[in-house]
Design a protein around this motif. Structure first.
Motif, PDB file in Angstrom:
ATOM      1  N   ARG A 119       0.826  -0.945   0.395  1.00  0.00           N
ATOM      2  CA  ARG A 119       0.031   0.052  -0.052  1.00  0.00           C
ATOM      3  C   ARG A 119       0.900   0.975   0.230  1.00  0.00           C
ATOM      4  N   GLN A 120       1.816   1.071   0.441  1.00  0.00           N
ATOM      5  CA  GLN A 120       2.779   2.874   0.725  1.00  0.00           C
ATOM      6  C   GLN A 120       3.873   2.459   0.179  1.00  0.00           C
ATOM      7  N   LEU A 121       4.330   1.506  -0.175  1.00  0.00           N
ATOM      8  CA  LEU A 121       5.111   1.535  -1.637  1.00  0.00           C
ATOM      9  C   LEU A 121       5.396   0.965  -2.751  1.00  0.00           C
ATOM     10  N   ASP A 122       6.190   1.921  -4.272  1.00  0.00           N
ATOM     11  CA  ASP A 122       6.564   1.345  -4.875  1.00  0.00           C
ATOM     12  C   ASP A 122       8.177   0.089  -4.325  1.00  0.00           C
ATOM     13  N   VAL A 123       8.175  -0.794  -4.633  1.00  0.00           N
ATOM     14  CA  VAL A 123       8.772  -2.064  -4.635  1.00  0.00           C
ATOM     15  C   VAL A 123       8.040  -3.219  -4.857  1.00  0.00           C
ATOM     16  N   PRO A 124       8.855  -4.095  -6.196  1.00  0.00           N
ATOM     17  CA  PRO A 124       7.945  -5.341  -6.348  1.00  0.00           C
ATOM     18  C   PRO A 124       8.507  -6.749  -4.579  1.00  0.00           C
ATOM     19  N   LEU A 125       7.845  -7.269  -4.640  1.00  0.00           N
ATOM     20  CA  LEU A 125       7.342  -7.856  -2.686  1.00  0.00           C
ATOM     21  C   LEU A 125       7.721  -9.268  -3.541  1.00  0.00           C
ATOM     22  N   ILE A 126       8.403  -9.746  -2.055  1.00  0.00           N
ATOM     23  CA  ILE A 126       8.300 -11.138  -2.086  1.00  0.00           C
ATOM     24  C   ILE A 126       7.960 -12.016  -0.613  1.00  0.00           C
ATOM     25  N   ALA A 156       2.292  -9.474  -2.730  1.00  0.00           N
ATOM     26  CA  ALA A 156       3.523 -10.521  -3.139  1.00  0.00           C
ATOM     27  C   ALA A 156       3.321 -10.892  -4.420  1.00  0.00           C
ATOM     28  N   ARG A 157       4.692 -10.541  -6.017  1.00  0.00           N
ATOM     29  CA  ARG A 157       4.213 -11.091  -6.473  1.00  0.00           C
ATOM     30  C   ARG A 157       5.034 -12.734  -6.826  1.00  0.00           C
ATOM     31  N   ALA A 158       5.952 -12.964  -5.739  1.00  0.00           N
ATOM     32  CA  ALA A 158       6.412 -14.930  -6.166  1.00  0.00           C
ATOM     33  C   ALA A 158       6.010 -14.288  -4.068  1.00  0.00           C
ATOM     34  N   VAL A 159       6.377 -15.835  -4.089  1.00  0.00           N
ATOM     35  CA  VAL A 159       6.061 -16.297  -2.601  1.00  0.00           C
ATOM     36  C   VAL A 159       7.279 -17.028  -2.673  1.00  0.00           C
ATOM     37  N   GLU A 160       7.711 -17.659  -1.088  1.00  0.00           N
ATOM     38  CA  GLU A 160       9.427 -18.537  -1.469  1.00  0.00           C
ATOM     39  C   GLU A 160       8.621 -19.490   0.215  1.00  0.00           C
ATOM     40  N   VAL A 161       8.892 -20.515  -0.478  1.00  0.00           N
ATOM     41  CA  VAL A 161       7.978 -21.585   0.301  1.00  0.00           C
ATOM     42  C   VAL A 161       9.522 -22.780   0.894  1.00  0.00           C
ATOM     43  N   VAL A 162       9.252 -22.824   1.949  1.00  0.00           N
ATOM     44  CA  VAL A 162      10.689 -24.405   2.362  1.00  0.00           C
ATOM     45  C   VAL A 162       9.684 -25.375   3.735  1.00  0.00           C
ATOM     46  N   THR A 163       9.442 -24.900   4.404  1.00  0.00           N
ATOM     47  CA  THR A 163       8.805 -25.627   5.527  1.00  0.00           C
ATOM     48  C   THR A 163       7.610 -26.845   4.583  1.00  0.00           C
ATOM     49  N   ALA A 164       6.779 -26.614   3.844  1.00  0.00           N
ATOM     50  CA  ALA A 164       5.868 -27.683   2.949  1.00  0.00           C
ATOM     51  C   ALA A 164       6.221 -28.392   2.729  1.00  0.00           C
ATOM     52  N   LEU A 165       7.963 -28.273   1.933  1.00  0.00           N
ATOM     53  CA  LEU A 165       8.913 -29.348   1.555  1.00  0.00           C
ATOM     54  C   LEU A 165       9.296 -30.087   2.119  1.00  0.00           C
ATOM     55  N   TRP A 166       9.414 -29.294   3.047  1.00  0.00           N
ATOM     56  CA  TRP A 166      10.134 -30.534   4.283  1.00  0.00           C
ATOM     57  C   TRP A 166       9.459 -31.404   4.787  1.00  0.00           C
ATOM     58  N   ILE A 167       8.377 -31.298   5.233  1.00  0.00           N
ATOM     59  CA  ILE A 167       7.239 -32.049   4.907  1.00  0.00           C
ATOM     60  C   ILE A 167       6.632 -33.053   4.049  1.00  0.00           C
ATOM     61  N   GLY A 168       5.876 -32.117   3.387  1.00  0.00           N
ATOM     62  CA  GLY A 168       5.544 -32.763   1.957  1.00  0.00           C
ATOM     63  C   GLY A 168       6.414 -33.219   1.261  1.00  0.00           C
ATOM     64  N   GLY A 169       7.695 -32.996   0.812  1.00  0.00           N
ATOM     65  CA  GLY A 169       8.647 -33.223   0.044  1.00  0.00           C
ATOM     66  C   GLY A 169       8.052 -32.703  -1.404  1.00  0.00           C
ATOM     67  N   PRO A 170       8.601 -33.152  -3.047  1.00  0.00           N
ATOM     68  CA  PRO A 170       8.678 -32.333  -4.314  1.00  0.00           C
ATOM     69  C   PRO A 170       7.207 -32.043  -4.594  1.00  0.00           C
ATOM     70  N   ALA A 171       6.311 -32.854  -3.945  1.00  0.00           N
ATOM     71  CA  ALA A 171       5.288 -32.993  -4.744  1.00  0.00           C
ATOM     72  C   ALA A 171       4.487 -31.799  -3.882  1.00  0.00           C
ATOM     73  N   ALA A 172       4.726 -31.366  -2.820  1.00  0.00           N
ATOM     74  CA  ALA A 172       3.548 -30.033  -2.132  1.00  0.00           C
ATOM     75  C   ALA A 172       4.323 -29.265  -3.208  1.00  0.00           C
ATOM     76  N   LEU A 173       5.482 -29.354  -3.625  1.00  0.00           N
ATOM     77  CA  LEU A 173       5.177 -27.703  -4.443  1.00  0.00           C
ATOM     78  C   LEU A 173       4.334 -27.971  -5.817  1.00  0.00           C
ATOM     79  N   ARG A 174       4.307 -29.129  -5.913  1.00  0.00           N
ATOM     80  CA  ARG A 174       3.790 -29.792  -7.667  1.00  0.00           C
ATOM     81  C   ARG A 174       2.558 -28.884  -6.907  1.00  0.00           C
TER      82      ARG A 174
END
Length: 338
Positions: A247-254, A273-291
Motif C-alpha cells: 500500500r505504501q511503497l513502489d517496490v516488488p515484493l516477495i 506479493a508477486r512471488a512467494v518463497e516456500v521451504v517448510t512445506a517441502l520439508w514435510i511434503g517433499g517435491p509433491a507439495a511444491l507441484r
C-alpha cells in the motif's frame, strides 16, 4: 499466474523455493526445478568460517498444535518448525561452480537459480555478490536471518541506517537484480523496505522467520537452545507487512514465512506479493507439495496481486457492525453461572 516479472527477473510462476538445506546441493536444487518451482534460491553463504561451522549443530523440531514435538523427518501439515541452522559448508569457488551448473539446468527449464548471501560483513558480502553475479541471474541478500540474534557470524538488521548502509555497499558491487530479505521483528518493517529500495534493492522479501524458544518441561529446552520459528500461524503476521508495504511503497515484493498451501500462496499474492518463497512445506511434503502449490495458482491474473487491499479500511473508516462482535462471548460468561 503463469509468468512473473519481478525486479528484472522473469520466472514461470510465483512459487519459489527459499534458501535452506534443501537447496544446499546440486541434487537438491535440481529436484526443486524438476518439481516445478518458478525459481530456486540456493542455500546462503557468507565469508565466515564460524557460520559454516554452525551447520554442524543444526537441529530441527516440528511442533504440533497440542505442543507435542516431532523429530526431523516426522513433520505433519500444520506443524510449526523450530530449528537451528548454519550456512553452506563450501568454499566460494566451489560454490560458484555448483551455482553455475544449477543455473544452467534451471535456465533450460525456465527456472532461474538465485545466489544467496546471509549478511556478515557488508564489504565481504559485496565481494561475494560480485562473484555470484557472474554465474546467477539475481542475488538475494538476507539481512533478516533470525539466527543473527544468536550467532555472531551472521547479522539481523532492524534499523533503517544499517539497512541503508549494507544494501548500498552490496548494490555497488552487484550488476544483476538484487533482492533484499528483511526481518519481521522490527519496529517498522515498511521503513526498512523503503530504505532497502532507496539504497538499490530491485525487490524486497517480507519477512524472515522469528526467533523462538520452547521449554520441553523436563528441565531443558527443545533443541537445547533458542532457534528460528515458523508456522502456519505466522502467515497473518507476514501478510501484515506485505500488505502495508504494498500500500505504501513502489517496490516488488516477495512473500516469505507462513505459506504451506496453494491457498496460502494466493493470500500472499492478494496481499501484494508477486512471488512467494516456500521451504517448510517441502520439508514435510517433499517435491509433491511444491507441484500442488504451483498447480493451485495457475491461471491467476496479474490484477489479483494486491486485490485484497481494495476492500481494506483503516480502523477509523470501519463502520460498526449491526451487533457487537464481542457480545456472544460476554453473554456466554454472564449466563454460565445462572
Amino acid at each position: 499466474m503463469d509468468r512473473v516479472e519481478l525486479g528484472g527477473l522473469v520466472t514461470a510462476n510465483p512459487v519459489w523455493v527459499g534458501s535452506s538445506e534443501l537447496t544446499m546441493t546440486l541434487a537438491g536444487i535440481t529436484a526443486c526445478v524438476d518439481a516445478g518451482a518458478g525459481a530456486v534460491v540456493a542455500k546462503s553463504v557468507n565469508e565466515s568460517a564460524a557460520a559454516r561451522r554452525q551447520l554442524d549443530i543444526a537441529d530441527y523440531a516440528f511442533v504440533a498444535a497440542d505442543g507435542s514435538v516431532r523429530p526431523p523427518g516426522a513433520g505433519m501439515p500444520g506443524d510449526g518448525l523450530l530449528n537451528r541452522s548454519g550456512l553452506a559448508q563450501v568454499d566460494l569457488d566451489d560454490w560458484l561452480g555448483v551455482l553455475a551448473d544449477a543455473n544452467a539446468y534451471g535456465s533450460a527449464r525456465g527456472c532461474p537459480v538465485l545466489g544467496s548471501i546471509t549478511l556478515g560483513d557488508p564489504e565481504a558480502a559485496a565481494r561475494i555478490g560480485r562473484a555470484m553475479a557472474s554465474v546467477v541471474p539475481a542475488v538475494e541478500l538476507n539481512i533478516g536471518a533470525p539466527h543473527g540474534r544468536e550467532a555472531r557470524a551472521v547479522r539481523q538488521l532492524t534499523e533503517v541506517d544499517g539497512v541503508t548502509d549494507a544494501v548500498r555497499v552490496v548494490r555497488s558491487a552487484v550488476d544483476v537484480p538484487l533482492f533484499v530479505k528483511l526481518p519481521g521483528q522490527a519496529s517498522d518493517v515498511v521503513a526498512l523496505a523503503r530504505a532497502a529500495r532507496a539504497a538499490g534493492a530491485d525487490a524486497v522479501g517480507l519477512v524472515g522467520r522469528y526467533p523462538g524458544f520452547l521449554p520441553d518441561l523436563d528441565g531443558g529446552a527443545v533443541l537445547g537452545s533458542w532457534g528460528a520459528w515458523s508456522s502456519p500461524g505466522c502467515l497473518p503476521m507476514s501478510l501484515y507487512w506485505v500488505s502495508k508495504a504494498f500500500r505504501q511503497l513502489d517496490v516488488p515484493l516477495i512473500g516469505t514465512n507462513g505459506a504451506r498451501t496453494a491457498k496460502d500462496v494466493l493470500r500472499f499474492l492478494a496481499s501484494g506479493a508477486r512471488a512467494v518463497e516456500v521451504v517448510t512445506a517441502l520439508w514435510i511434503g517433499g517435491p509433491a507439495a511444491l507441484r500442488v502449490m504451483v498447480d493451485g495458482v495457475s491461471g491467476i491474473g496479474e490484477d489479483f496481486v494486491g486485490s485484497a487491499l481494495a476492500g481494506t479500511r483503516e480502523y477509523g473508516d470501519v463502520p460498526p457492525p449491526p451487533s457487537p462482535a464481542w457480545l456472544p462471548y460476554t453473554a456466554r460468561w454472564t449466563s454460565s453461572g445462572r
